[in-house]
Design a protein around this motif. Structure first.
Motif, PDB file in Angstrom:
ATOM      1  N   GLU A 385       3.538  -7.207   8.282  1.00  0.00           N
ATOM      2  CA  GLU A 385       3.606  -6.445   9.526  1.00  0.00           C
ATOM      3  C   GLU A 385       2.870  -5.111   9.338  1.00  0.00           C
ATOM      4  OE1 GLU A 385       7.554  -5.987  11.007  1.00  0.00           O
ATOM      5  OE2 GLU A 385       8.147  -8.021  10.426  1.00  0.00           O
ATOM      6  N   ASP A 386       2.180  -4.663  10.356  1.00  0.00           N
ATOM      7  CA  ASP A 386       1.475  -3.366  10.331  1.00  0.00           C
ATOM      8  C   ASP A 386       0.540  -3.275   9.127  1.00  0.00           C
ATOM      9  OD1 ASP A 386       2.886  -2.505  12.597  1.00  0.00           O
ATOM     10  OD2 ASP A 386       4.578  -1.915  11.349  1.00  0.00           O
ATOM     11  N   GLU A 387      -0.381  -4.254   9.034  1.00  0.00           N
ATOM     12  CA  GLU A 387      -1.290  -4.304   7.896  1.00  0.00           C
ATOM     13  C   GLU A 387      -2.245  -3.111   7.863  1.00  0.00           C
ATOM     14  OE1 GLU A 387      -3.953  -7.752   5.632  1.00  0.00           O
ATOM     15  OE2 GLU A 387      -2.967  -8.156   7.557  1.00  0.00           O
ATOM     16  N   ASP A 388      -2.345  -2.367   8.956  1.00  0.00           N
ATOM     17  CA  ASP A 388      -3.214  -1.185   8.989  1.00  0.00           C
ATOM     18  C   ASP A 388      -2.612  -0.008   8.222  1.00  0.00           C
ATOM     19  OD1 ASP A 388      -5.028  -2.565  10.530  1.00  0.00           O
ATOM     20  OD2 ASP A 388      -4.171  -1.867  12.440  1.00  0.00           O
ATOM     21  N   LEU A 389      -1.315  -0.071   7.937  1.00  0.00           N
ATOM     22  CA  LEU A 389      -0.665   1.014   7.190  1.00  0.00           C
ATOM     23  C   LEU A 389      -1.020   0.940   5.716  1.00  0.00           C
ATOM     24  CD1 LEU A 389       2.915   0.868   8.784  1.00  0.00           C
ATOM     25  CD2 LEU A 389       1.054   2.434   9.367  1.00  0.00           C
ATOM     26  N   HIS A 390      -0.633   1.977   4.977  1.00  0.00           N
ATOM     27  CA  HIS A 390      -0.808   1.958   3.531  1.00  0.00           C
ATOM     28  C   HIS A 390       0.053   0.830   2.955  1.00  0.00           C
ATOM     29  CE1 HIS A 390      -0.565   3.239  -0.682  1.00  0.00           C
ATOM     30  NE2 HIS A 390      -1.672   3.955  -0.439  1.00  0.00           N
ATOM     31  N   TRP A 394       4.026  -1.357   3.945  1.00  0.00           N
ATOM     32  CA  TRP A 394       4.040  -2.682   4.563  1.00  0.00           C
ATOM     33  C   TRP A 394       5.451  -3.268   4.606  1.00  0.00           C
ATOM     34  CZ3 TRP A 394      -0.687  -5.484   1.882  1.00  0.00           C
ATOM     35  CH2 TRP A 394      -1.879  -4.998   2.462  1.00  0.00           C
ATOM     36  N   ARG A 415      -8.061  -7.183  -0.964  1.00  0.00           N
ATOM     37  CA  ARG A 415      -7.523  -7.669   0.302  1.00  0.00           C
ATOM     38  C   ARG A 415      -8.455  -8.755   0.832  1.00  0.00           C
ATOM     39  NH1 ARG A 415      -5.259  -2.816   4.176  1.00  0.00           N
ATOM     40  NH2 ARG A 415      -4.562  -1.349   2.576  1.00  0.00           N
ATOM     41  N   LYS A 417     -10.120 -10.778   3.889  1.00  0.00           N
ATOM     42  CA  LYS A 417     -10.408 -10.730   5.320  1.00  0.00           C
ATOM     43  C   LYS A 417     -10.031 -12.079   5.927  1.00  0.00           C
ATOM     44  CE  LYS A 417     -14.221  -7.469   4.665  1.00  0.00           C
ATOM     45  NZ  LYS A 417     -15.671  -7.230   4.804  1.00  0.00           N
ATOM     46  N   GLN A 418     -10.029 -12.140   7.251  1.00  0.00           N
ATOM     47  CA  GLN A 418      -9.610 -13.358   7.921  1.00  0.00           C
ATOM     48  C   GLN A 418     -10.483 -14.535   7.527  1.00  0.00           C
ATOM     49  OE1 GLN A 418      -6.780 -13.343   9.710  1.00  0.00           O
ATOM     50  NE2 GLN A 418      -6.984 -15.569   9.669  1.00  0.00           N
TER      51      GLN A 418
END
Length: 882
Positions: A385-390, A394, A415, A417-418
């Motif tokens: 959830e909220d992968e945009d956070l540090h 998470w 990380r 990518k899709q």
């Protein structure tokens, strides 16, 4: 078929189980049969016939001899129309009753919280159709469907599963979710190792399964715990035990003295009404009415201080137990450790064979290690959830080990990518039967040393299983196994990483096709100890408090944590749950001297160990966080629940740590010791003065002298002037002592100061009265001098009793401002009683001349010297022996 005839369902295969429960492994029960069984077995909830209502608990508080004596005193004062006396005594009764009520009422909440764990929905197959029903309606024989994230609502035997792992920490204390299977297991298998069973209250982490319900309601494992909590007697605090003993003595002595005084008075033809009032005054004087008020103040202020240190006391009367604690039995996961199971190292195959083991936590990884971490990442299946956070922020859903792989990889810049995620295909999901997973990956994920592998598949799983499927020769296999075993003994949870290239690319890959695996390395996980624990343990040890570990984890894991804690542990320092069960009470009691760790223990083991420690006169503080800890939390002298624990543990415990911080335990014990010191001061101060009235009145009657004090004068001094300093002691913040805590409230020092000082000063006061009359001092003057001496010295010796272990000149007399103001206030009341006409008329007093005031001052100084001499003898000779 009676439900209790279904014995050990884990030893039965699915066919045998279905036959015994008259159910179908595919279609489940029929609706009619389910309805019939619901009528037979009842709802899938806990029942408790012993639950007491608030009214019953309230009236139970009056089943106390001291309260009964005070109630009699109230009745007599009301009969004699002495309403002021009746109201003051009633106030003391109310305070004591409220304390006891809240102590018992909170215990009744534990069962209600346990019930909440099965108030849920369940997916059940009946008549061959799957539907969602209220979990209350489940019955033995029901076929249920468990999916990822499901709260399991009944005990059940698994008949089909697909990579199911279950978080059973609430019941077992095991920090890692348990992988499940369908294979039968031996009858003697402990609950924590019953891999083909699922239990009510636990949580399915990943995977899915079908299972046949074997127990509901009170017959589930969590239901049995509820019964165990309900029938476990809450251990009384040292103060409660001491006060009960004191109450019996006080009641017998008071009744005997009052009866004697009353009879002697009548024989001397004293008026009956006057003798009744004097008898009541002696009762009120001898019974320490100010004691519960002072104790309430100490406990309330102490609880407030504990709250500031991130601890919440659920029971006022149990708060003082903190200061008496001699042994802490602590859980491991989440209390001593961080309950994180962090990824701490990545070791390639070459390093496993050629280099020593690295046992610390790496903050940086080499390129080779990052390549292996990339392979491990390819084998994870989590939701972020909220992968945009540090990455630290998470919220990740999935198995705890996979979550740490994903988080650690992201922290090191890895990380997907899709598009890259789409190049990973799950071929064989993780299964507890095979203990590995297989994923097809693109070649660009491969480490540079393995780029030649065609159609690469990455395998992640138990290292011993991967080694058995690997292409390593026997020598490399043995060396690698030895290193992995050593890692496990050091508390590391190890996962192996392998690569393979299927020979047949056209057929579907099965577990049997996993052969010739290239073993490339391992990833190591570890649940680190809390950084502040080492200092906290040192401080606790300095207070003379012993610490032992009781955990549901494996012995190797517990030993590893013990080593990190710098504990000296040997062969005889650890006992497992199976060993505990094989020992009788005598053998286990003897082992308690040298055991530091109890590993793989069940709830009943913890409860038994707690009771055996208590039988050795240990004051036990039990820490825990799960449902499995609740019986011990309730039975312990003081139960301590960590803030992240279950609601059940919190509602059962006496102390809840808001921040899960072990050092908070130290801070609360410090405050508990300070509270206990202040309670001792109040007790010694009040009880040493309680004999004055008995010696004065009784001695005067025996000697045939006029009454030195009236009933209202005695009540005035005891309830108003004497109570002010006792409450002020609650605000003392003197440093706590670091000697081993006393296991009894009444040690030799307390007994000596209470009885020795009380008898000596009371006798001295009586002889002062006799001497005044012998020197032909007018009776009215003599009575006023005695009243002034009696009321003033009680106030001034409060400064001496402020510290029972130091002489008065070694500590500040003005540091405790409330005590200073209290003494000044009490002296003001006394002076008003002697010099203001309004009070003179009420209390039958008159003003003292200057010479007599000087005499009173000398009398006060004499009593201070007496107390100081008694203190010196106490802390010089008696304290070292107690």
């Amino acid at each position: 078929m009676a439900m209790n005839q279904l014995i050990n369902p884990w030893v039965k295969d699915s066919t045998q189980l279905a036959k015994e429960l008259s159910t179908d492994q595919t279609l489940g029960l029929t609706s009619q049969k389910a309805e019939d069984r619901l009528s037979l077995y009842g709802d899938n909830i806990f029942t408790d016939d012993n639950t007491r209502g608030a009214l019953k608990i309230f009236f139970h508080q009056f089943n106390n001899a001291l309260i009964i004596v005070l109630l009699i005193a109230v009745a007599l004062t009301v009969t004699l129309n002495e309403w002021a006396d009746a109201l003051v005594i009633s106030f003391a009764i109310v305070v004591n009753t409220i304390l006891g009520f809240f102590q018992e009422y909170k215990a009744e909440r534990a069962i209600a919280d346990l019930k909440s764990y099965i108030l849920d929905r369940a997916r059940v197959i009946r008549d061959g159709k799957e539907s969602e029903v209220d979990a209350r309606l489940l019955v033995p024989g029901d076929l249920i469907h468990i999916t990822r994230g499901t709260r399991i609502t009944a005990d059940a035997r698994i008949i089909k599963e697909n990579g199911l792992t279950v978080d059973e920490s609430l019941l077992t204390g095991e920090s890692i979710p348990e992988a499940k299977s369908i294979e039968t297991i031996s009858e003697t298998t402990l609950l924590a190792d019953r891999t083909n069973m699922i239990y009510a209250g636990t949580l399915a982490v990943v995977g899915s399964a079908y299972a046949i319900v074997t127990a509901t309601g009170n017959q589930t494992e969590i239901g049995k715990l509820a019964k165990l909590v309900a029938t476990t007697v809450t251990e009384k605090t040292p103060l409660q035990i001491a006060m009960e003993k004191l109450t019996k003595v006080i009641v017998v002595v008071i009744l005997a003295v009052v009866l004697l005084v009353f009879i002697l008075g009548l024989l001397q033809e004293q008026p009956v009404i006057d003798m009744l009032l004097i008898s009541i005054a002696i009762i009120v004087g001898a019974v320490p009415e100010s004691l519960p008020i002072g104790l309430t103040a100490v406990l309330a202020i102490g609880v407030e201080q504990i709250a500031k240190k991130r601890g919440i006391m659920r029971s006022l009367t149990a708060a003082e137990t903190l200061g008496s604690t001699t042994l802490i039995m602590t859980d491991k996961t989440g209390t001593l450790t961080q309950a994180k199971m962090e990824l701490v190292d990545i070791i390639g195959q070459e390093d496993l064979v050629a280099k020593p083991i690295f046992t610390g936590t790496r903050e940086r990884y080499s390129e080779n290690q990052k390549e292996l971490l990339t392979l491990a990442l390819c084998s994870t299946d989590v939701v972020i959830e909220d992968e945009d956070l540090h990455p630290k922020d998470w919220v990740i859903t999935g198995s705890i080990l996979e979550k740490n792989i994903v988080q650690s990889a992201a922290m090191h810049g890895i990380r997907f990518k899709q598009k890259e995620k789409s190049e990973i295909k799950v071929v064989i999901p993780f299964s507890s039967k095979y203990k590995f997973s297989v994923n097809s990956i693109s070649t660009h994920f491969l480490p540079k040393n393995f780029k030649n592998i065609q159609n690469p598949h990455v395998i992640l799983g138990a290292p011993d299983v991967l080694l058995n499927h690997s292409s390593l020769d026997s020598d490399e296999h043995q060396k690698t196994s030895e290193v992995i075993e050593q890692l496990s003994q050091n508390g590391r949870r190890v996962l192996g990483i392998g690569l393979m290239s299927p020979k047949d690319t056209d057929s579907e890959i099965t577990p049997k096709d996993v052969t010739d695996v290239t073993f490339v390395g391992v990833v190591c996980f570890y649940d680190p100890i809390r950084p502040e624990v080492l200092d906290a343990l040192k401080k606790i040890d300095s207070y003379g408090v012993k610490v032992v570990m009781a955990t549901g984890d494996l012995p190797g894991t517990a030993l590893s944590v013990a080593k990190d804690l710098n504990w000296e542990v040997g062969e005889h320092s650890i006992l497992t749950g199976s060993q505990v069960k094989q020992m009788n009470d005598e053998e286990l009691t003897a082992a308690l001297d040298h055991v530091k760790i109890f590993a793989r223990v069940a709830p009943e083991d913890k409860l038994r160990i707690t009771k055996l420690y208590q039988a050795r006169c240990e004051i036990v503080a039990m820490t825990g966080d799960g449902v499995n800890d609740t019986p011990s939390l309730k039975a312990a002298n003081i139960g301590i629940a960590v803030g992240s624990g279950s609601d059940v543990a919190k509602s059962t415990a006496d102390l809840v740590l808001l921040d899960d911080n072990f050092k908070t335990i130290v801070a609360t014990i410090e405050e508990g010791k300070r509270m206990l010191q202040n309670i001792r001061k109040i007790f010694v101060y009040l009880m040493s003065n309680s004999l004055d009235e008995v010696f004065l009145i009784g001695g005067a009657i025996i000697a045939g002298l006029a009454m030195p004090l009236s009933a209202i004068q005695i009540i005035w001094v005891n309830l108003f002037t004497g109570s002010i300093p006792s409450i002020a002691y609650a605000f003392d913040k003197q440093a706590v002592t670091k000697d081993r805590p006393n296991k009894t409230f009444f040690d030799s020092s307390v007994k000596f100061l209470t009885i020795g000082v009380g008898v000596f000063t009371s006798t001295l006061l009586f002889f002062l009265y006799v001497a005044l009359l012998d020197f032909d001092v007018p009776l009215e003057t003599a009575q006023n001098v005695i009243f002034a001496c009696f009321g003033s010295y009680i106030l001034l010796i409060a400064f001496s009793f402020r510290n029972l272990e130091l002489p008065i000149y070694k500590y500040s007399l003005t540091e405790n401002k409330i005590l200073l103001l209290g003494v000044i206030g009490g002296l003001s009341l006394l002076i008003m009683t002697l010099y203001i006409p309004f009070f003179q008329n009420i209390f039958d007093t008159s003003a003292l001349t200057l010479p007599w005031l000087l005499f009173v001052i000398v009398w006060i100084l004499l009593n201070v010297v007496i107390v100081e001499i008694a203190k010196w003898f106490s802390y010089t000779y008696l304290k070292t022996k107690s």
